[in-house]
Design an enzyme around this catalytic site. Structure first.
Site, PDB file in Angstrom:
ATOM      1  N   LYS A 129       0.971  -1.065  -0.012  1.00 29.69           N
ATOM      2  CA  LYS A 129       0.047  -0.200  -0.181  1.00 29.69           C
ATOM      3  C   LYS A 129       0.915   1.168  -0.153  1.00 29.69           C
ATOM      4  CE  LYS A 129      -4.431   0.951   0.188  1.00 29.69           C
ATOM      5  NZ  LYS A 129      -5.856   0.269   0.130  1.00 29.69           N
ATOM      6  N   GLY A 168      -5.829   2.653  -7.187  1.00 26.96           N
ATOM      7  CA  GLY A 168      -6.378   3.870  -6.314  1.00 26.96           C
ATOM      8  C   GLY A 168      -6.603   3.146  -5.061  1.00 26.96           C
ATOM      9  N   ASP A 169      -7.101   4.365  -4.265  1.00 31.16           N
ATOM     10  CA  ASP A 169      -7.861   4.119  -2.984  1.00 31.16           C
ATOM     11  C   ASP A 169      -8.349   5.602  -2.647  1.00 31.16           C
ATOM     12  OD1 ASP A 169      -7.641   2.251  -0.550  1.00 31.16           O
ATOM     13  OD2 ASP A 169      -7.454   4.162   0.092  1.00 31.16           O
TER      14      ASP A 169
END
Ligand code: NDP
Ligand code: 2IT
Length: 447
Positions: A129, A168-169
């Site tokens: 992440k 994405g996030d």
């Protein structure tokens, strides 16, 4: 807090000591360790080989300076992160988050969760992440682009289709992925579509990836309801947030006959008893980059500035905004109002106390690492399409997503049964996610 197995208690103490001040990472690690007691009892080899200790230590952590120039010509400074947590099952895979709250502890908790989630999908992806404390709110498209270009000018050397594949996030959608991919392509002089997922359809993206997390969440919720002979048909639903995950969760609930009566953003809540108009919501949010208050005005619906979305009565609650957004007070209110299911679209949105309260009151609970895995699963399908230079149709891709969600659901239940916690999706997800990664780590030697 439940006690940890004697072999896992020192692992948790070490996580806290080695990662001081990273409360969200401690919380995520604790939850997994609480589930692993029966696994360690049954399979001492995992503890003997220090697999669990190794899992809690990221393989690599990159932190970098991101300088950029705003529209007024002033130099701005942010911090960039990429935590490459575990690559036993495949290249590191996970999103990038741009939000002012981002710091190492958030990126680590997200990367840690991602290991187990990605394992549960059954697809060959490791966990990672990244992100930045950059705040996209109020920034022009030019500012966002310059930020993304500067971010990628450092990150490019750490990623690649066989190494680490970002997506994405929060705060990172298709526009940002475009800017990031464009800069990567420019620096490397290679059109490596497979280095990113969440791309646009004309430049290597997959159908259904935009919708996948929200749709997958609702497919998962349907399976949970079906396990007790219920369905979404006619149910009232509350969704928190109004971003990518929330919008597509709302859309799918309504396609399946449910009624979403409220959603939110960090400023307030809209209550729309006749059901949220998802097309209008998309126009306001995606078309005009507007807020929930703008939706409420356009729709003529009730808006509560600073309101708490969990006080709105519903049968099903889908937290789709951010970590720890549903705490004990919210959970108590859901219980009082007769809620029967909470399924997490966001990562770790429900605090540990709130989870306990829900379960003690018989509310079914589906944890994010299982219920929101549809996004990353469809990212892995995007990687498959990129690798074969193919592009699948919408229906086929959505069918694959539905199958993956069904299989995650069934594996969570079967694993929970096997380890003596029937019906416990948290234990099922943590144990099933863990054992696959742990077996691969054992096979790969002490690395
Ligand atoms: P978006 O940026 O599209 O939307 C985020 C939404 O959540 C917005 O409505 C935002 O409101 C709200 N929100 C974010 N942070 C906060 C906060 N601190 N307090 C209150 N509200 C907040 O993000 P996504 O929809 O992509 O992500 C939402 C959640 O889902 C995150 O937890 C993410 O990690 C998770 N997730 C996302 C996946 C994906 O594929 N995108 C996959 C799996 C999980 P506001 O605009 O006011 O900030
Ligand atoms: O939390 C998540 O699973 C995501 N943000 C999606 C990650 C991905 O690589 O698609």
């Amino acid at each position: 807090m439940p006690e940890l197995h004697p072999k896992l208690s020192p692992v948790f103490d070490e996580v806290v000591a080695r990662n001081p001040g990273e409360a969200e990472f401690h919380q995520a690690a604790r939850e997994v360790l609480e589930s692993l007691g029966p696994v360690v009892s049954k399979h001492p080899e995992y503890a003997d080989a220090e697999v669990i200790r190794r899992l809690c230590e990221p393989e690599r952590q990159v932190i970098f300076r991101v300088p950029w120039t705003d529209d007024a010509g002033r130099v701005q400074l942010n911090r960039g992160f990429r935590v490459e947590f575990n690559s036993a099952l495949g290249p590191y895979k996970g999103g990038l988050r741009f939000h002012p709250s981002v710091y190492l502890g958030i990126v680590k908790f997200l990367g840690f969760e991602q290991i187990f989630k990605n394992s549960l999908t059954g697809l060959p992806i490791g966990g990672g992440k990244g992100g930045s404390d950059f705040d996209p709110k109020g920034r022009s498209a030019g500012e966002v682009m310059r930020f993304c270009q500067s971010f990628m000018t450092e990150l490019y050397r750490h990623i690649g289709e066989h190494t680490d594949v970002p997506a994405g996030d929060t705060g990172v959608g298709q526009r940002e992925i475009g800017y990031l991919f464009g800069q990567y392509k420019r620096i490397t002089n290679r059109y490596e579509s497979g280095t990113f997922t969440g791309k646009g359809l004309s430049w290597g993206g997959s159908r259904v990836r935009t919708e996948a997390t929200g749709y997958g969440l609702v497919f998962f919720a349907e399976r949970v309801l079906a396990a007790s002979g219920e369905s979404l048909e006619g149910r009232s639903v509350v969704v928190s947030g109004s971003g990518n995950v929330a919008i597509h969760a709302i859309e799918k609930v309504q396609q399946l006959g449910g009624r979403v009566v409220a959603c939110s953003d960090s400023d307030g809540v809209v209550v729309d008893e006749t059901g949220i108009d998802v097309e209008l919501l998309k126009t306001v949010k995606n078309g005009h980059r507007g807020r929930i208050v703008d939706y409420a005005e356009a729709r003529g619906a009730r808006y509560v500035r600073g309101g708490d979305v969990w006080t709105v009565p519903c049968e099903i609650a889908l937290p789709c905004a951010t970590q720890n957004e549903l705490r004990t007070e919210g959970a108590a209110s859901l219980v009082r109002n007769g809620c029967v299911l909470v399924a997490e679209g966001a990562n770790m949105p429900t605090s540990p106390d709130a989870i306990r309260l829900l379960r003690d009151n018989g509310v079914a609970f589906a944890p994010g690492k299982a219920a929101n895995a549809g996004g990353v699963a469809t990212s892995a399908l995007e990687m498959q399409q990129n690798a074969s230079r193919d592009s699948w149709g919408f229906e086929h891709t959505e069918e694959r997503l539905a199958e993956i969600m069904a299989s995650i659901h069934d594996r969570c239940l079967a694993t929970a049964d096997e380890y003596g916690s029937p019906g416990d999706y948290v234990a099922g997800a943590n144990i099933a996610g863990f054992t696959k990664v742990a077996d691969a780590m054992l096979a790969l030697g002490v690395i």
